[in-house]
Design a protein around this motif. Structure first.
Motif, mmCIF file in Angstrom:
data_model
loop_
_atom_site.group_PDB
_atom_site.id
_atom_site.type_symbol
_atom_site.label_atom_id
_atom_site.label_comp_id
_atom_site.label_asym_id
_atom_site.label_seq_id
_atom_site.Cartn_x
_atom_site.Cartn_y
_atom_site.Cartn_z
ATOM 1 N N VAL A 122 -0.691 6.781 10.075
ATOM 2 C CA VAL A 122 -1.528 6.028 11.015
ATOM 3 C C VAL A 122 -2.843 5.620 10.347
ATOM 4 O O VAL A 122 -3.317 4.490 10.513
ATOM 5 C CB VAL A 122 -1.800 6.856 12.287
ATOM 6 N N SER A 123 -3.424 6.515 9.563
ATOM 7 C CA SER A 123 -4.674 6.210 8.873
ATOM 8 C C SER A 123 -4.496 5.080 7.869
ATOM 9 O O SER A 123 -5.314 4.148 7.806
ATOM 10 C CB SER A 123 -5.200 7.462 8.165
ATOM 11 N N LYS A 124 -3.428 5.150 7.071
ATOM 12 C CA LYS A 124 -3.200 4.105 6.063
ATOM 13 C C LYS A 124 -2.919 2.756 6.720
ATOM 14 O O LYS A 124 -3.372 1.713 6.234
ATOM 15 C CB LYS A 124 -2.034 4.489 5.153
ATOM 16 N N LEU A 125 -2.197 2.763 7.826
ATOM 17 C CA LEU A 125 -1.921 1.512 8.529
ATOM 18 C C LEU A 125 -3.210 0.904 9.090
ATOM 19 O O LEU A 125 -3.395 -0.319 9.042
ATOM 20 C CB LEU A 125 -0.915 1.743 9.665
ATOM 21 N N ALA A 126 -4.109 1.751 9.589
ATOM 22 C CA ALA A 126 -5.384 1.243 10.100
ATOM 23 C C ALA A 126 -6.217 0.641 8.976
ATOM 24 O O ALA A 126 -6.815 -0.433 9.134
ATOM 25 C CB ALA A 126 -6.146 2.371 10.796
ATOM 26 N N LEU A 127 -6.255 1.325 7.822
ATOM 27 C CA LEU A 127 -6.988 0.796 6.671
ATOM 28 C C LEU A 127 -6.389 -0.520 6.195
ATOM 29 O O LEU A 127 -7.114 -1.463 5.846
ATOM 30 C CB LEU A 127 -6.982 1.809 5.527
ATOM 31 N N MET A 128 -5.065 -0.592 6.181
ATOM 32 C CA MET A 128 -4.384 -1.803 5.731
ATOM 33 C C MET A 128 -4.691 -2.974 6.656
ATOM 34 O O MET A 128 -4.991 -4.090 6.203
ATOM 35 C CB MET A 128 -2.873 -1.564 5.652
ATOM 36 N N ILE A 182 8.584 11.817 12.084
ATOM 37 C CA ILE A 182 7.221 11.504 11.633
ATOM 38 C C ILE A 182 6.934 10.006 11.598
ATOM 39 O O ILE A 182 5.959 9.536 12.197
ATOM 40 C CB ILE A 182 6.971 12.101 10.222
ATOM 41 N N ILE A 183 7.780 9.248 10.896
ATOM 42 C CA ILE A 183 7.445 7.845 10.632
ATOM 43 C C ILE A 183 7.543 6.984 11.885
ATOM 44 O O ILE A 183 6.636 6.174 12.165
ATOM 45 C CB ILE A 183 8.337 7.290 9.495
ATOM 46 N N VAL A 184 8.601 7.134 12.659
ATOM 47 C CA VAL A 184 8.731 6.337 13.883
ATOM 48 C C VAL A 184 7.592 6.639 14.864
ATOM 49 O O VAL A 184 6.961 5.707 15.397
ATOM 50 C CB VAL A 184 10.112 6.558 14.536
ATOM 51 N N GLU A 207 6.134 17.198 -4.217
ATOM 52 C CA GLU A 207 5.159 17.468 -3.162
ATOM 53 C C GLU A 207 5.004 16.313 -2.180
ATOM 54 O O GLU A 207 4.219 16.404 -1.228
ATOM 55 C CB GLU A 207 3.794 17.787 -3.794
ATOM 56 N N ILE A 208 5.739 15.222 -2.402
ATOM 57 C CA ILE A 208 5.543 14.026 -1.573
ATOM 58 C C ILE A 208 5.776 14.313 -0.097
ATOM 59 O O ILE A 208 4.948 13.975 0.761
ATOM 60 C CB ILE A 208 6.461 12.878 -2.050
ATOM 61 N N ALA A 209 6.910 14.936 0.232
ATOM 62 C CA ALA A 209 7.289 15.109 1.642
ATOM 63 C C ALA A 209 6.223 15.841 2.442
ATOM 64 O O ALA A 209 5.972 15.503 3.611
ATOM 65 C CB ALA A 209 8.628 15.839 1.731
ATOM 66 N N GLN A 210 5.560 16.826 1.837
ATOM 67 C CA GLN A 210 4.572 17.595 2.582
ATOM 68 C C GLN A 210 3.309 16.796 2.880
ATOM 69 O O GLN A 210 2.522 17.165 3.760
ATOM 70 C CB GLN A 210 4.214 18.876 1.831
ATOM 71 N N HIS A 211 3.127 15.682 2.162
ATOM 72 C CA HIS A 211 1.975 14.815 2.413
ATOM 73 C C HIS A 211 2.292 13.678 3.383
ATOM 74 O O HIS A 211 1.391 12.933 3.776
ATOM 75 C CB HIS A 211 1.463 14.223 1.097
ATOM 76 N N ILE A 212 3.561 13.533 3.746
ATOM 77 C CA ILE A 212 3.951 12.487 4.686
ATOM 78 C C ILE A 212 3.785 13.033 6.099
ATOM 79 O O ILE A 212 4.632 13.751 6.618
ATOM 80 C CB ILE A 212 5.402 12.022 4.453
ATOM 81 N N THR A 213 2.671 12.722 6.721
ATOM 82 C CA THR A 213 2.385 13.163 8.084
ATOM 83 C C THR A 213 2.110 11.952 8.965
ATOM 84 O O THR A 213 1.789 10.865 8.469
ATOM 85 C CB THR A 213 1.153 14.083 8.119
ATOM 86 N N LYS A 214 2.233 12.171 10.260
ATOM 87 C CA LYS A 214 1.948 11.079 11.191
ATOM 88 C C LYS A 214 0.509 10.617 11.045
ATOM 89 O O LYS A 214 0.220 9.406 11.043
ATOM 90 C CB LYS A 214 2.215 11.525 12.632
ATOM 91 N N GLU A 215 -0.398 11.568 10.899
ATOM 92 C CA GLU A 215 -1.816 11.233 10.785
ATOM 93 C C GLU A 215 -2.093 10.393 9.539
ATOM 94 O O GLU A 215 -2.873 9.434 9.586
ATOM 95 C CB GLU A 215 -2.653 12.516 10.751
ATOM 96 N N ALA A 216 -1.449 10.758 8.414
ATOM 97 C CA ALA A 216 -1.666 10.018 7.170
ATOM 98 C C ALA A 216 -1.156 8.588 7.294
ATOM 99 O O ALA A 216 -1.822 7.629 6.859
ATOM 100 C CB ALA A 216 -0.971 10.721 6.012
ATOM 101 N N GLY A 260 0.844 -1.184 0.000
ATOM 102 C CA GLY A 260 0.000 0.000 0.000
ATOM 103 C C GLY A 260 0.879 1.234 0.000
ATOM 104 O O GLY A 260 2.074 1.165 0.309
ATOM 105 N N VAL A 261 0.308 2.388 -0.350
ATOM 106 C CA VAL A 261 1.097 3.619 -0.405
ATOM 107 C C VAL A 261 0.415 4.721 0.415
ATOM 108 O O VAL A 261 -0.813 4.815 0.447
ATOM 109 C CB VAL A 261 1.304 4.108 -1.857
ATOM 110 N N VAL A 262 1.248 5.537 1.072
ATOM 111 C CA VAL A 262 0.717 6.671 1.833
ATOM 112 C C VAL A 262 0.258 7.758 0.878
ATOM 113 O O VAL A 262 -0.824 8.313 1.010
ATOM 114 C CB VAL A 262 1.773 7.215 2.815
ATOM 115 N N THR A 263 1.102 8.088 -0.102
ATOM 116 C CA THR A 263 0.744 9.077 -1.119
ATOM 117 C C THR A 263 0.643 8.373 -2.458
ATOM 118 O O THR A 263 1.515 7.593 -2.822
ATOM 119 C CB THR A 263 1.784 10.199 -1.202
#
Length: 351
Positions: A184-190, A227-229, A173-182, A163-166
């Motif tokens: 966590v949300s993708k991991l929950a969906l996965m 962010i990621i950790v 523009e990738i880095a600005q879309h890499i947030t903790k909230e994003a 799966g992909v976060v962005t």
């Protein structure tokens, strides 16, 4: 006897390989033992590609609405009546216009419950843009139509799920879309998709870093540590078994993906390049996190081979069967959830 699962199929760009892989798939009569396919397009264009593929005896059962579908034949809902100039291999406004007409009707029937799942043939993300389609791709369009707060582009095969976060975001523009909230949300969906759609009861998920060498302890970027950790830690606090971040190059070079049930990549090419290399001929793009089921082949419009009877139908065929399987798993999971005694019996039978 339960009614067979109805699979809607949008034709994609009419100048690409979409109808070719659709016809090659539906020419296999064993398909009708598992589902009832309904193609949203027009018999006029299908006839053009039928002749190009020399499928002389192939024909569609023409219907006006999904409930009329014949379970033993390929079905076609004509989404337009006018004659259209077909130019295989040419990217033009015509291809985008009719791809959208097909998609709109197919998605409408899916959301209305007229079909059980949707398989989308490839579109050209540029020529489909219009007042009615202002999205980077299928995933975002269907998420919007379904009214879902988030979704996950989930590439799946027998040996690999990524799966992909962005998704369709410019590299700058990738880095600005890499947030903790994003994350966590993708991991929950996965996690939820792995449990509900693939029946992995305790999924183990690997998370890739954003920077080379996963930031190398902050020497090549700070996103991993800042962010990621923290996102991985928060996801674990919420019951997601997530690990990382891992450096993407070494992770796949060492076949570490085989130790996990799925992998979360930070951006499109970080996930799709290894996926297509490993599973190009049988990979499927699945939109997880939606109340409806949508899959697609993991290839594009294939303009370079369109109309030449060269396109492989393997990925499209796999996407169709994956849609059928996900619908079946969701139905069975819903039935088990509604009747806990069946879960207990199932567990005892497996012991």
């Amino acid at each position: 006897m339960k009614e067979k699962i109805k699979i809607g199929i949008s034709v994609g760009d009419i100048n690409g390989i979409g109808l070719e892989v659709i016809l090659k798939t539906l020419a296999d009569h064993t398909i009708y033992d598992y589902c009832t396919p309904i193609v949203y397009g027009t018999t006029k264009i299908a006839s053009f590609y039928r002749k190009a593929l020399s499928l002389g005896e192939f024909s569609f059962n023409v219907i006006s609405k999904a409930e009329q579908a014949n379970g033993k034949r390929p079905n076609m809902i004509n989404c337009w009546e006018e004659d259209v100039k077909i130019e295989p291999g040419v990217a033009n406004a015509t291809g985008g216009k009719y791809a959208l007409l097909s998609l709109e009707r197919a998605v409408s029937d899916l959301l209305d419950g007229q079909t059980d799942a949707l398989v989308t043939a490839p579109i050209n993300k540029h020529n489909i843009q219009s007042d009615n389609f202002n999205f980077p791709g299928h995933t975002e369009y269907i998420q919007h139509k379904a009214g879902a707060a988030d979704s996950l582009m989930f590439l799946v095969s027998d040996d690999l799920r990524i799966g992909v976060v962005t998704g369709h975001v410019p590299v700058t523009e990738i880095a600005q879309h890499i947030t903790k909230e994003a994350i966590v949300s993708k991991l929950a969906l996965m996690k939820e998709s792995l449990k509900k759609d693939f029946w992995v009861q305790k999924p183990k998920i690997a998370v890739l870093g954003l920077n080379p060498h996963a930031g190398d302890s902050g020497l090549i970027g700070s996103e991993e540590e800042s962010i990621i950790v923290p996102a991985i830690q928060e996801a674990n606090d919420k019951g997601v078994f997530a690990f990382g971040p891992y450096a993407a190059d070494g992770f796949f070079a060492n076949a570490s993906h085989l130790k996990f049930d799925a992998v979360l990549a930070m951006y499109h090419d970080q996930g799709l390049i290894p996926f297509k290399y490993i599973a190009f001929h049988d990979g499927v793009n699945f939109t997880a996190g939606l109340p409806v089921v949508r899959t697609s082949p993991d290839h594009g419009t294939g303009y370079d081979i369109a109309g030449k009877n060269m396109a492989s139908a393997n990925s499209f065929r796999t996407a169709l069967f994956e849609a059928v399987n996900i619908v079946k798993r969701r139905r069975e999971m819903a039935e088990l959830t509604a009747n806990p005694l069946k879960i207990t019996k199932l567990s005892k039978d497996r012991d």
